[in-house]
Design a protein around this motif. Sequence first.
Motif, mmCIF file in Angstrom:
data_model
loop_
_atom_site.group_PDB
_atom_site.id
_atom_site.type_symbol
_atom_site.label_atom_id
_atom_site.label_comp_id
_atom_site.label_asym_id
_atom_site.label_seq_id
_atom_site.Cartn_x
_atom_site.Cartn_y
_atom_site.Cartn_z
ATOM 1 N N ASN A 53 -60.773 51.981 -58.709
ATOM 2 C CA ASN A 53 -61.317 52.012 -57.250
ATOM 3 C C ASN A 53 -62.350 51.007 -57.162
ATOM 4 O O ASN A 53 -62.953 50.830 -55.913
ATOM 5 N N THR A 70 -49.278 53.614 -56.500
ATOM 6 C CA THR A 70 -50.698 54.274 -56.477
ATOM 7 C C THR A 70 -51.604 53.581 -55.531
ATOM 8 O O THR A 70 -51.659 52.279 -55.754
ATOM 9 N N SER A 72 -55.589 54.048 -52.988
ATOM 10 C CA SER A 72 -56.717 54.905 -53.086
ATOM 11 C C SER A 72 -57.350 54.618 -51.425
ATOM 12 O O SER A 72 -57.137 53.527 -50.880
ATOM 13 N N TYR A 74 -61.020 54.927 -49.852
ATOM 14 C CA TYR A 74 -62.124 55.138 -50.148
ATOM 15 C C TYR A 74 -62.863 56.321 -49.485
ATOM 16 O O TYR A 74 -63.538 56.982 -49.846
ATOM 17 N N THR A 78 -59.886 59.821 -52.058
ATOM 18 C CA THR A 78 -58.396 60.177 -52.484
ATOM 19 C C THR A 78 -57.831 59.254 -53.128
ATOM 20 O O THR A 78 -57.494 57.898 -52.353
ATOM 21 N N VAL A 79 -56.983 59.504 -54.269
ATOM 22 C CA VAL A 79 -56.140 58.590 -54.637
ATOM 23 C C VAL A 79 -54.496 59.229 -54.585
ATOM 24 O O VAL A 79 -54.218 60.280 -54.662
#
Length: 128
Positions: A53, A70, A72, A74, A78-79
């Motif tokens: 992140n 994948t 994210s 910010y 949440t990912v």
Amino acid sequence: EVQLQASGGGLVQAGGSLRLSCVVSGLTFDDYPIAWFRQAPGKEREGVSYISNRDGTTYYADSVKGRFTTSSDYAKKTVYLQMNSLKPEDTAVYSCAATSKTYLTGTGYRYLREYDYWGQGTEVTVSS
């Protein structure tokens, strides 16, 4: 209190898609890269993906490259794990984990001992 909450699993047909979410609380998002692991019945837990992140670095298991992504958010802390072209062999319980080590490599991220916090798993079942 640090919490990681995984969700989004379910039953899907082969070739379909699912998006898993890992909501993180109680830690600074930039300092804790997040990985997804999965464990199928009778098999060892294996690393699926990783995202920093801080700089956006990502790693993927060879078995999911080109199919899983994948990312994210910010603001939402949440990912996500977007899973496309799902196969029956993707059936497993998926968990997210956070590590304080910001320097893990594409091989080092796979080691369970590197992670400080774990969320509850979400079950993914892919039918043939």
